[in-house]
Design an enzyme around this catalytic site. Structure first.
Site, PDB file in Angstrom:
ATOM      1  CD  GLU A  56      -2.959   1.444   2.004  1.00  0.00           C
ATOM      2  OE1 GLU A  56      -3.213   0.520   2.786  1.00  0.00           O
ATOM      3  OE2 GLU A  56      -3.608   2.505   1.953  1.00  0.00           O
ATOM      4  CG  ASP A 131      -0.136  13.842  -1.564  1.00  0.00           C
ATOM      5  OD1 ASP A 131      -0.950  14.245  -0.716  1.00  0.00           O
ATOM      6  OD2 ASP A 131       0.852  13.142  -1.284  1.00  0.00           O
ATOM      7  CE  LYS A 135      -1.310  26.553  -6.254  1.00  0.00           C
ATOM      8  NZ  LYS A 135      -0.484  26.931  -5.122  1.00  0.00           N
ATOM      9  CG  ASP A 167     -10.953  13.173  -4.071  1.00  0.00           C
ATOM     10  OD1 ASP A 167      -9.753  13.202  -4.413  1.00  0.00           O
ATOM     11  OD2 ASP A 167     -11.370  13.691  -3.012  1.00  0.00           O
TER      12      ASP A 167
HETATM   13  C1  LIG Z   1      -3.733  12.423   0.017  1.00  0.00           C
HETATM   14  S1  LIG Z   1      -2.938  11.310   1.094  1.00  0.00           S
HETATM   15  C2  LIG Z   1      -3.998   9.878   1.031  1.00  0.00           C
HETATM   16  C3  LIG Z   1      -3.821   8.974   2.194  1.00  0.00           C
HETATM   17  C4  LIG Z   1      -4.624   7.680   2.214  1.00  0.00           C
HETATM   18  N1  LIG Z   1      -4.231   6.772   1.155  1.00  0.00           N
HETATM   19  C5  LIG Z   1      -6.124   7.914   2.171  1.00  0.00           C
HETATM   20  O1  LIG Z   1      -6.771   7.425   1.243  1.00  0.00           O
HETATM   21  O2  LIG Z   1      -6.641   8.613   3.061  1.00  0.00           O
HETATM   22  C6  LIG Z   1      -1.475  10.765   0.204  1.00  0.00           C
HETATM   23  C7  LIG Z   1      -0.397  10.218   1.115  1.00  0.00           C
HETATM   24  O3  LIG Z   1       0.688   9.710   0.328  1.00  0.00           O
HETATM   25  C8  LIG Z   1       1.897   9.960   1.008  1.00  0.00           C
HETATM   26  N2  LIG Z   1       2.980   9.955   0.008  1.00  0.00           N
HETATM   27  C9  LIG Z   1       3.109  10.793  -1.044  1.00  0.00           C
HETATM   28  N3  LIG Z   1       4.206  10.483  -1.749  1.00  0.00           N
HETATM   29  C10 LIG Z   1       4.789   9.415  -1.136  1.00  0.00           C
HETATM   30  C11 LIG Z   1       5.965   8.667  -1.396  1.00  0.00           C
HETATM   31  N4  LIG Z   1       6.736   8.941  -2.440  1.00  0.00           N
HETATM   32  N5  LIG Z   1       6.273   7.649  -0.567  1.00  0.00           N
HETATM   33  C12 LIG Z   1       5.468   7.368   0.492  1.00  0.00           C
HETATM   34  N6  LIG Z   1       4.341   8.052   0.794  1.00  0.00           N
HETATM   35  C13 LIG Z   1       4.002   9.063  -0.008  1.00  0.00           C
HETATM   36  C14 LIG Z   1       1.677  11.314   1.663  1.00  0.00           C
HETATM   37  O4  LIG Z   1       2.524  11.515   2.774  1.00  0.00           O
HETATM   38  C15 LIG Z   1       0.193  11.232   2.066  1.00  0.00           C
HETATM   39  O5  LIG Z   1       0.042  10.782   3.383  1.00  0.00           O
END
Ligand SMILES: C[S@@+](CC[C@H](N)C(=O)[O-])C[C@H]1O[C@@H](n2cnc3c(N)ncnc32)[C@H](O)[C@@H]1O
Length: 223
Positions: A56, A131, A135, A167
């Site tokens: 995950e 994420d 932008k 989303d």
């Molecule tokens: C928008 S959040 C979504 C979290 C979760 N999957 C949910 O559905 O609620 C995206 C997450 O991905 C993590 N993330 C982004 N790039 C990453 C990377 N290269 N390696 C590990 N985690 C990463 C961020 O820290 C963030 O917590």
């Protein structure tokens, strides 16, 4: 010549961390965590059994990870996340629910995939709500791009499914385009997938749906 820094899909912010998250992080990371290393992981040894292994990516606070792992004790889940409060939060939940099938790596997943995951080691991959970097000048930071998808595909067994969702409509379109273009993957649906029951709905998602937002799921199988 100065070495170019890689473009990362996250920015580490100081952010707030609760006392409970900090304590769980300090006390439980040595128990359920796997330190980043340059050597490939032996996943069967790590979990102490031979069972399907699901990666995950970016589990956030780990709400979904814990719910899926509890509902599927027959699978093992390796969660990768960089954000300390989220890692603390999932670790606390693992202990609370006494989950035996979850391990956590706190590190950039791109480097984890490159260094720690052997070819064809994974039976599935979850990328839920990565994420969106809305932008245009930040789109280069989005995770789901051709090089990462090719890397992921190389780490999946034949028949393994990559399940992503978002989303953000234009990110959904980008995901569909990039995943469809990867020759080692085949779409399990024609276009977007029906929301699978295996993905629990989070508070964040329920709120979005209440506001009229949509969610797009994509499921691609390794050929
Ligand atoms: C928008 S959040 C979504 C979290 C979760 N999957 C949910 O559905 O609620 C995206 C997450 O991905 C993590 N993330 C982004 N790039 C990453 C990377 N290269 N390696 C590990 N985690 C990463 C961020 O820290 C963030 O917590």
């Amino acid at each position: 010549m100065q070495e170019r820094r890689p473009i990362r899909s996250y920015v580490l912010r100081q952010g707030r961390i609760t006392h409970a998250q900090r304590r769980a992080h300090d006390e439980l990371l040595p128990v359920y965590g796997v330190p980043f290393s340059r050597a490939p992981l032996d996943l069967e040894r790590l979990f102490g059994r031979s069972a399907p292994k699901i990666l995950e990516i970016g589990f956030g606070m780990g709400e979904t990870t814990a719910a899926i792992a509890q509902a599927h004790p027959e699978n093992d889940y390796l969660g990768v996340e960089v954000h300390t409060p989220g890692v603390g939060s999932l670790l606390a939940r693992i202990a609370e629910l006494r989950l035996k099938n979850v391990r956590v790596i706190q590190h950039d997943v791109v480097e984890v995939l490159q260094a720690m995951i052997a070819p064809a080691a994974l039976d599935g991959v979850h990328v839920f709500f990565p994420d969106p970097w809305p932008k245009k000048r930040h789109h280069k930071r989005r995770l789901i791009q051709a090089p990462l998808v090719a890397l992921l595909a190389s780490k999946m067994k034949s028949g393994a499914v990559l399940h992503a969702c978002t989303d953000w409509e234009d990110y959904a379109r980008q995901m569909l385009e990039v995943l469809s273009a990867e020759p080692a993957l085949a779409n399990t649906a024609s276009g977007y997938a029906r929301r699978p029951d295996t993905r629990p709905q989070t508070k964040f998602e329920r709120r979005g749906l209440g506001l009229g937002h949509r969610v797009w799921d994509l499921q691609f199988r390794k050929i």
